[in-house]
Motif scaffolding. Structure first.
Motif, PDB file in Angstrom:
ATOM      1  N   LEU A  35      -3.056  -6.478   1.844  1.00  0.00           N
ATOM      2  CA  LEU A  35      -3.723  -6.801   0.853  1.00  0.00           C
ATOM      3  C   LEU A  35      -3.992  -5.662  -0.053  1.00  0.00           C
ATOM      4  O   LEU A  35      -4.035  -6.289  -1.643  1.00  0.00           O
ATOM      5  N   ASP A  36      -4.047  -4.557   0.231  1.00  0.00           N
ATOM      6  CA  ASP A  36      -4.647  -4.077  -1.518  1.00  0.00           C
ATOM      7  C   ASP A  36      -3.239  -3.319  -2.367  1.00  0.00           C
ATOM      8  O   ASP A  36      -3.756  -3.262  -3.393  1.00  0.00           O
ATOM      9  N   LEU A  37      -2.267  -3.480  -1.508  1.00  0.00           N
ATOM     10  CA  LEU A  37      -1.041  -3.556  -2.306  1.00  0.00           C
ATOM     11  C   LEU A  37      -0.886  -4.870  -3.165  1.00  0.00           C
ATOM     12  O   LEU A  37      -0.353  -4.450  -3.955  1.00  0.00           O
ATOM     13  N   TRP A  38      -0.561  -5.886  -2.606  1.00  0.00           N
ATOM     14  CA  TRP A  38      -0.463  -7.143  -3.091  1.00  0.00           C
ATOM     15  C   TRP A  38      -2.133  -7.478  -4.286  1.00  0.00           C
ATOM     16  O   TRP A  38      -1.654  -7.325  -6.037  1.00  0.00           O
ATOM     17  N   LEU A  71       1.006  -1.317 -10.160  1.00  0.00           N
ATOM     18  CA  LEU A  71       1.639  -0.779  -9.331  1.00  0.00           C
ATOM     19  C   LEU A  71       3.700  -1.185  -9.069  1.00  0.00           C
ATOM     20  O   LEU A  71       4.454  -0.575  -8.994  1.00  0.00           O
ATOM     21  N   ASP A  72       3.759  -2.337 -10.333  1.00  0.00           N
ATOM     22  CA  ASP A  72       5.319  -2.788 -10.037  1.00  0.00           C
ATOM     23  C   ASP A  72       5.385  -3.304  -8.361  1.00  0.00           C
ATOM     24  O   ASP A  72       6.955  -2.830  -8.119  1.00  0.00           O
ATOM     25  N   LEU A  73       5.076  -3.553  -7.934  1.00  0.00           N
ATOM     26  CA  LEU A  73       4.948  -3.841  -6.092  1.00  0.00           C
ATOM     27  C   LEU A  73       5.826  -4.602  -6.441  1.00  0.00           C
ATOM     28  O   LEU A  73       6.614  -5.775  -6.487  1.00  0.00           O
ATOM     29  N   PRO A  74       7.708  -4.471  -5.297  1.00  0.00           N
ATOM     30  CA  PRO A  74       8.590  -5.341  -5.078  1.00  0.00           C
ATOM     31  C   PRO A  74       8.053  -5.726  -4.491  1.00  0.00           C
ATOM     32  O   PRO A  74       6.733  -6.398  -3.323  1.00  0.00           O
ATOM     33  N   ALA A  75       8.764  -6.870  -4.492  1.00  0.00           N
ATOM     34  CA  ALA A  75       8.122  -8.477  -4.029  1.00  0.00           C
ATOM     35  C   ALA A  75       9.001  -8.692  -2.834  1.00  0.00           C
ATOM     36  O   ALA A  75       9.983  -8.086  -2.225  1.00  0.00           O
ATOM     37  N   PHE A  76       8.071  -9.376  -1.831  1.00  0.00           N
ATOM     38  CA  PHE A  76       8.092  -9.548  -0.317  1.00  0.00           C
ATOM     39  C   PHE A  76       7.895 -11.076   0.118  1.00  0.00           C
ATOM     40  O   PHE A  76       6.725 -10.917  -0.651  1.00  0.00           O
ATOM     41  N   VAL A  77       8.564 -11.474   0.985  1.00  0.00           N
ATOM     42  CA  VAL A  77       7.633 -12.402   2.471  1.00  0.00           C
ATOM     43  C   VAL A  77       6.513 -11.613   3.177  1.00  0.00           C
ATOM     44  O   VAL A  77       7.500 -10.395   4.177  1.00  0.00           O
ATOM     45  N   PHE A  78       5.655 -12.152   3.772  1.00  0.00           N
ATOM     46  CA  PHE A  78       4.732 -11.199   4.733  1.00  0.00           C
ATOM     47  C   PHE A  78       5.357 -12.448   5.608  1.00  0.00           C
ATOM     48  O   PHE A  78       4.868 -13.654   5.610  1.00  0.00           O
ATOM     49  N   ILE A  79       5.373 -11.907   6.792  1.00  0.00           N
ATOM     50  CA  ILE A  79       5.937 -12.192   7.839  1.00  0.00           C
ATOM     51  C   ILE A  79       5.025 -11.999   9.323  1.00  0.00           C
ATOM     52  O   ILE A  79       4.894 -11.046   9.719  1.00  0.00           O
ATOM     53  N   GLY A  80       3.877 -13.111   9.297  1.00  0.00           N
ATOM     54  CA  GLY A  80       2.516 -13.040  10.181  1.00  0.00           C
ATOM     55  C   GLY A  80       1.824 -14.346  10.436  1.00  0.00           C
ATOM     56  O   GLY A  80       2.131 -15.542   9.805  1.00  0.00           O
ATOM     57  N   PRO A 130      -2.824   3.331   1.060  1.00  0.00           N
ATOM     58  CA  PRO A 130      -1.869   2.330   1.343  1.00  0.00           C
ATOM     59  C   PRO A 130      -0.047   3.005   0.275  1.00  0.00           C
ATOM     60  O   PRO A 130       1.087   2.144   0.899  1.00  0.00           O
ATOM     61  N   ASP A 131      -0.747   4.318   0.897  1.00  0.00           N
ATOM     62  CA  ASP A 131       0.250   5.143   0.246  1.00  0.00           C
ATOM     63  C   ASP A 131       2.207   4.948   0.423  1.00  0.00           C
ATOM     64  O   ASP A 131       2.803   4.875  -0.029  1.00  0.00           O
TER      65      ASP A 131
END
Length: 341
Positions: A25-28, A34-43, A320-321
């Motif tokens: 959550l913090d990273l999103w 952060l130019d965060l890499p896109a992901f799909v959360f499995i959960g 979250p580092d």
């Protein structure tokens, strides 16, 4: 191959009572900065939503597939649902949720092997919780190897690499008692572990000629046999075989002199004989931003180099580092691999 053309990463929920939900959550929430890499959360989407509400975070969650995740990522966390058996309570893990935790890992692996996601990134699990539910593997690494073996029909030797800004290190033996290390260690195991490491550093990390510093098992690398024979009878012959195979490997070296600044400049990875010999220096030199990478698999897998930290779950104090570093490295490796190495 560019970042935009690579499928999203598959990020597993880990133990939902730990900090995996928090750091996700913090990273999103900071995705743009952060130019965060896109992901799909499995959960479990409800667990993610509940944790956000408990912490007062503004985070939207939406059902997704790998194919829709990248387009959805800017406005909501894309989730491929794997429901929990009971609601997750921060800091209070339940073995009843073990099937969902395991199922999320299996789903991420299947998606990545199918090419629908670019890599597997795993949030932390609590092995003791899974053991209560009958989980037969020592940890993530061994379970991933079993999933890879089932998919490929051949045995897989998983190799744990700790990759940090100042050190890469590999333990030859992993999750076993220290008393069992000398009997488990063999010339073939040292050789095969180092060979896989050299191969993946070339193919996935783009290091053309990796330099491998190989630690001795005993103090002072055995002191010529006075402090143990394993370095002369197991480690040294394995190094000779590696050299004959064209690998730039040297040692066995006294482990107590391998990790200072000048020594680290002479190699690309340290091959260590047991878990703590590799992980203590890795964590001392980069606790918050080291990444656990599993080599030897037919897919890319990274993970933050820390545990579930149940005492921090839901508090907002978890850093979250390391997960950020794991996501970035997974994306980097995926782009490199799909670009032909």
């Amino acid at each position: 191959m560019t970042v935009a053309t690579v499928p999203p990463l598959a990020l597993t929920m880990g133990d939902p009572s730990g900090i995996g939900l928090d750091i996700t959550l913090d990273l999103w929430a900071a995705r743009a900065a952060l130019d965060l890499p896109a992901f799909v959360f499995i959960g479990d989407p409800q667990a993610l939503t509940r944790r956000a509400q408990e912490r007062g975070l503004d985070a939207a969650v939406t059902d997704a597939t790998p194919e829709t995740a990248r387009a959805q990522f800017d406005t909501a966390i894309p989730v491929l649902p794997v429901p929990l058996a009971e609601p997750a309570v921060a800091g209070a893990p339940s073995s009843r949720n073990a099937p969902a935790i395991i199922g999320a890992i299996e789903t991420a692996v299947h998606l990545t092997l199918a090419g629908r996601t670019a890599a597997v990134v795993t949030n932390p699990i609590a092995k003791s919780v899974l053991y209560e539910a009958g989980f037969p593997f020592p940890g993530h690494t061994e379970f991933l190897a079993e999933l890879a073996a089932r998919a490929t029909g051949r045995p897989v030797l998983p190799v744990m690499l700790l990759a940090g800004p100042k050190l890469r290190s590999v333990p030859v033996t992993i999750h076993i008692p220290l008393r069992d290390v000398p009997d488990t260690l063999t010339e073939d195991l040292v050789y095969e572990t180092a060979l896989i490491t050299a191969h993946d550093l070339k193919q996935r990390f783009g290091i053309a000629a990796p330099r491998l510093a190989v630690a001795g098992l005993n103090p002072h690398a055995g002191e010529g046999g006075a402090l143990g024979k394993e370095d002369e009878t197991i480690v040294a012959p394995a190094i000779s075989r590696l050299k004959a195979a064209g690998v730039d490997a040297f040692g066995p070296l006294p482990a107590d002199t391998m990790f200072h600044d000048e020594a680290r400049a002479a190699y690309d990875v340290a091959i260590c004989m047991y878990h703590d010999q590799a992980l203590i220096p890795a964590k001392a030199l980069g606790f918050d931003d080291s990444v656990n990478v599993t080599l030897g698999l037919p897919f890319i897998r990274t993970s933050p180099d820390h545990g579930t930290a149940f005492s921090l779950a839901g508090t907002g104090r978890a850093k979250p580092d390391s997960l950020l570093a794991a996501l970035r490295l997974a994306q980097e490796l995926a782009v490199h691999e799909r670009s032909g190495g």
